[in-house]
Design an enzyme around this catalytic site. Structure first.
Site, short mmCIF file in Angstrom:
data_model
loop_
_atom_site.label_atom_id
_atom_site.label_comp_id
_atom_site.label_asym_id
_atom_site.label_seq_id
_atom_site.Cartn_x
_atom_site.Cartn_y
_atom_site.Cartn_z
N LYS A 1 0.83 -1.22 0.00
CA LYS A 1 0.00 0.00 0.00
C LYS A 1 0.85 1.24 0.00
CE LYS A 1 0.80 1.22 4.56
NZ LYS A 1 1.62 2.35 4.99
N ALA B 1 10.03 -3.38 6.22
CA ALA B 1 10.11 -2.19 7.08
C ALA B 1 10.21 -0.92 6.25
CB ALA B 1 11.27 -2.29 8.07
N MET C 1 5.32 0.18 3.54
CA MET C 1 4.38 -0.28 2.51
C MET C 1 3.53 -1.44 3.02
SD MET C 1 6.51 0.22 -0.99
CE MET C 1 4.98 0.36 -1.95
N GLY D 1 4.24 -4.39 4.37
CA GLY D 1 4.61 -5.74 3.93
C GLY D 1 4.24 -6.80 4.96
N GLY D 2 4.54 -6.57 6.21
CA GLY D 2 4.20 -7.55 7.25
C GLY D 2 2.69 -7.68 7.39
N SER D 3 1.99 -6.56 7.31
CA SER D 3 0.53 -6.56 7.40
C SER D 3 -0.06 -7.37 6.25
CB SER D 3 -0.01 -5.13 7.33
OG SER D 3 0.58 -4.34 8.33
N ASP E 1 -2.82 -1.69 10.00
CA ASP E 1 -2.82 -1.73 8.53
C ASP E 1 -3.40 -3.03 7.96
OD1 ASP E 1 -1.66 0.77 8.09
OD2 ASP E 1 0.36 0.00 7.77
C1 LIG Z 1 2.14 4.26 9.27
C2 LIG Z 1 1.04 3.32 8.81
O1 LIG Z 1 1.62 2.26 8.06
C3 LIG Z 1 0.09 4.09 7.87
O2 LIG Z 1 -0.81 3.23 7.21
C4 LIG Z 1 0.24 2.74 9.98
O3 LIG Z 1 -0.35 3.76 10.75
C5 LIG Z 1 1.03 1.78 10.85
O4 LIG Z 1 0.27 0.65 10.97
P1 LIG Z 1 0.85 -0.72 11.57
O5 LIG Z 1 2.26 -0.92 11.11
O6 LIG Z 1 -0.17 -1.77 11.27
O7 LIG Z 1 0.90 -0.37 13.11
P2 LIG Z 1 0.49 -1.23 14.40
O8 LIG Z 1 1.18 -2.55 14.32
O9 LIG Z 1 -0.98 -1.21 14.59
O10 LIG Z 1 1.15 -0.33 15.54
C6 LIG Z 1 2.56 -0.23 15.66
C7 LIG Z 1 2.89 1.02 16.43
O11 LIG Z 1 2.71 2.17 15.59
C8 LIG Z 1 2.15 3.25 16.32
N1 LIG Z 1 0.82 3.60 15.76
C9 LIG Z 1 0.23 2.83 14.81
C10 LIG Z 1 -1.00 3.19 14.29
C11 LIG Z 1 -1.62 4.36 14.78
N2 LIG Z 1 -2.81 4.74 14.31
N3 LIG Z 1 -1.02 5.10 15.72
C12 LIG Z 1 0.20 4.76 16.22
O12 LIG Z 1 0.74 5.46 17.06
C13 LIG Z 1 2.08 2.78 17.77
O13 LIG Z 1 3.31 3.17 18.36
C14 LIG Z 1 2.01 1.27 17.63
O14 LIG Z 1 2.51 0.62 18.78
N1 LIG Z 2 5.73 -11.16 7.47
C1 LIG Z 2 6.54 -10.14 7.79
N2 LIG Z 2 7.23 -9.51 6.84
C2 LIG Z 2 8.05 -8.48 7.15
N3 LIG Z 2 8.25 -8.05 8.40
C3 LIG Z 2 7.58 -8.64 9.38
C4 LIG Z 2 6.70 -9.70 9.12
N4 LIG Z 2 6.16 -10.07 10.27
C5 LIG Z 2 6.68 -9.29 11.21
N5 LIG Z 2 7.55 -8.42 10.71
C6 LIG Z 2 8.29 -7.39 11.49
O1 LIG Z 2 7.67 -6.12 11.22
C7 LIG Z 2 8.65 -5.10 11.02
C8 LIG Z 2 8.05 -4.10 10.03
O2 LIG Z 2 8.01 -4.72 8.78
P1 LIG Z 2 7.00 -4.30 7.62
O3 LIG Z 2 7.63 -4.76 6.35
O4 LIG Z 2 5.64 -4.75 7.93
O5 LIG Z 2 7.11 -2.73 7.78
P2 LIG Z 2 6.30 -1.56 7.18
O6 LIG Z 2 6.03 -1.85 5.74
O7 LIG Z 2 7.05 -0.32 7.52
O8 LIG Z 2 4.93 -1.59 7.96
P3 LIG Z 2 3.75 -0.50 7.98
O9 LIG Z 2 3.74 0.19 6.66
O10 LIG Z 2 2.53 -1.38 8.20
O11 LIG Z 2 4.07 0.37 9.16
C9 LIG Z 2 9.87 -5.83 10.50
O12 LIG Z 2 11.05 -5.17 10.85
C10 LIG Z 2 9.75 -7.20 11.12
O13 LIG Z 2 10.49 -7.27 12.32
#
Ligand SMILES: C[C@](O)(CO)[C@H](O)COP(=O)(O)OP(=O)(O)OC[C@H]1O[C@@H](n2ccc(N)nc2=O)[C@H](O)[C@@H]1O
Ligand SMILES: Nc1ncnc2c1ncn2[C@@H]1O[C@H](COP(=O)(O)OP(=O)(O)OP(=O)(O)O)[C@@H](O)[C@H]1O
Length: 299
Positions: free
Chosen positions: A12, A99, A102, A104-106, A139
């Site tokens: 995303k 990380a 985008m 990816g983990g979600s 996400d």
């Molecule tokens: C930055 C975005 O990727 C934009 O879509 C999201 O808001 C993050 O979503 P995400 O990675 O699924 O985050 P979560 O796993 O729910 O939360 C991880 C951490 O991000 C922060 N967090 C996340 C979502 C939100 N609305 N407020 C927050 O402050 C919090 O510190 C939380 O402990």
């Molecule tokens: N299936 C997975 N793929 C990638 N990272 C994962 C996964 N499951 C857990 N993680 C952890 O989640 C952290 C964030 O990875 P991810 O790729 O989801 O980041 P992101 O794209 O920045 O997430 P978001 O955009 O939702 O904030 C990684 O550093 C890793 O430790």
């Protein structure tokens, strides 16, 4: 014969990410306009003696393979609700930057949930799947549904957004990730002592999406986490400038970064911007992708 189920799931970009003040639970209320883009992970689940996770792809070494992996957590959550053992081999073929902001983990969490539901015949309703997704992360519900949506609350409460055309993007992948909590923490530090307004979706942005108008969308894109991501990773300013100089309509940090996103007029222009970004030496790789893309889908 051992049956396997494979689910394809998109990355995303947040075309608008309006962030409110921190809530008592530590999260932030958002007006989060998600757009699914055509970069995909594929998650395959196969019956096994015990739960295990493997991962392939260029960034596979950065993906945790233990029970903290969101795909493993999704399998455990569904199995627990239905009183079955989560004995499954989950393989993630990863193409979404890790990380990188985008989701990816979600994406892998949503994909594993759908795949396990199909493999085990649990027959969970869309409502139950979305509920589990929301427990896994803010996400994750959007990764399941894809397309375009407005996320409110902490981003998990979704309303579908209409998109009237295809938008073309370039994603510049940075070296190393950024921690999402650290970026929200930096947002809090930068906005401390200021009056942070309640987040609201931009009507002009929603109109641009509905009309499929890339020029209008370029003028209305916004990410309240951008200043925080730039503060933690100042070199991203150079990447944004390189893409803009190469002819992108707009440039912004994707979600919590450090991936940067460039909206372009068409696919040809996207390829030119990607080539220029690579040549600039300001990113590790540059990926071209259209949007919107469908959500998690069994293939
Ligand atoms: C930055 C975005 O990727 C934009 O879509 C999201 O808001 C993050 O979503 P995400 O990675 O699924 O985050 P979560 O796993 O729910 O939360 C991880 C951490 O991000 C922060 N967090 C996340 C979502 C939100 N609305 N407020 C927050 O402050 C919090 O510190 C939380 O402990
Ligand atoms: N299936 C997975 N793929 C990638 N990272 C994962 C996964 N499951 C857990 N993680 C952890 O989640 C952290 C964030 O990875 P991810 O790729 O989801 O980041 P992101 O794209 O920045 O997430 P978001 O955009 O939702 O904030 C990684 O550093 C890793 O430790």
């Amino acid at each position: 014969m051992t049956r396997s189920v494979t689910v394809r799931v998109p990355a995303k970009v947040n075309v608008q990410l309006a962030v409110g003040a921190p809530r008592p639970d530590g999260f932030h209320d958002l007006a989060n306009v998600f757009l699914a883009v055509g970069l995909y992970d594929e998650v395959t689940v196969t019956p096994a003696e015990a739960l295990r996770v493997t991962c392939s792809g260029p960034d596979a070494g950065q993906v945790p393979l233990d029970a903290t992996n969101l795909a493993a957590r999704a399998a455990i959550a569904l199995a627990t609700r239905h009183g079955i053992a989560p004995d499954v081999h989950i393989h993630i073929d990863k193409d979404i930057p890790v990380a990188g902001g985008m989701a990816g983990g979600s994406a892998d969490g949503a994909a594993a949930l759908l795949a396990c539901d199909a493999l085990w015949g649990t027959g969970a309703s869309q409502g139950e799947l979305l509920e589990i997704c929301a427990e896994l992360g803010s996400d994750v519900p959007f990764s399941l549904v894809g397309g375009a949506a407005l996320g409110t609350g902490r981003g998990e409460q979704l309303t579908t957004v209409d998109v009237g055309g295809t938008f073309h993007w370039v994603f510049a992948v940075a070296d190393g990730g950024l921690s999402t909590p650290a970026v929200y923490g930096e947002f809090d530090r930068l906005t401390a002592g200021t009056d942070v307004p309640a987040p609201a979706a931009s009507p002009a942005l929603l109109t641009a999406l509905r009309e499929g108008d890339a020029t209008e969308l370029a003028e209305t894109l916004g990410n309240d986490l951008q200043a925080a991501a730039l503060s933690l990773r100042p070199s991203l300013a150079g990447t944004l400038a390189a893409g803009t100089a190469a002819g992108a309509l707009a440039a912004l940090v994707s979600g919590s970064g450090p991936t940067t996103a460039f909206l372009t007029a068409d696919e040809e222009s996207a390829r030119k911007v990607a080539d220029a970004l690579l040549a600039s030496g300001t990113c590790r790789s540059a990926r071209v992708a259209p949007s919107p893309a469908p959500g998690a889908t069994v293939v």
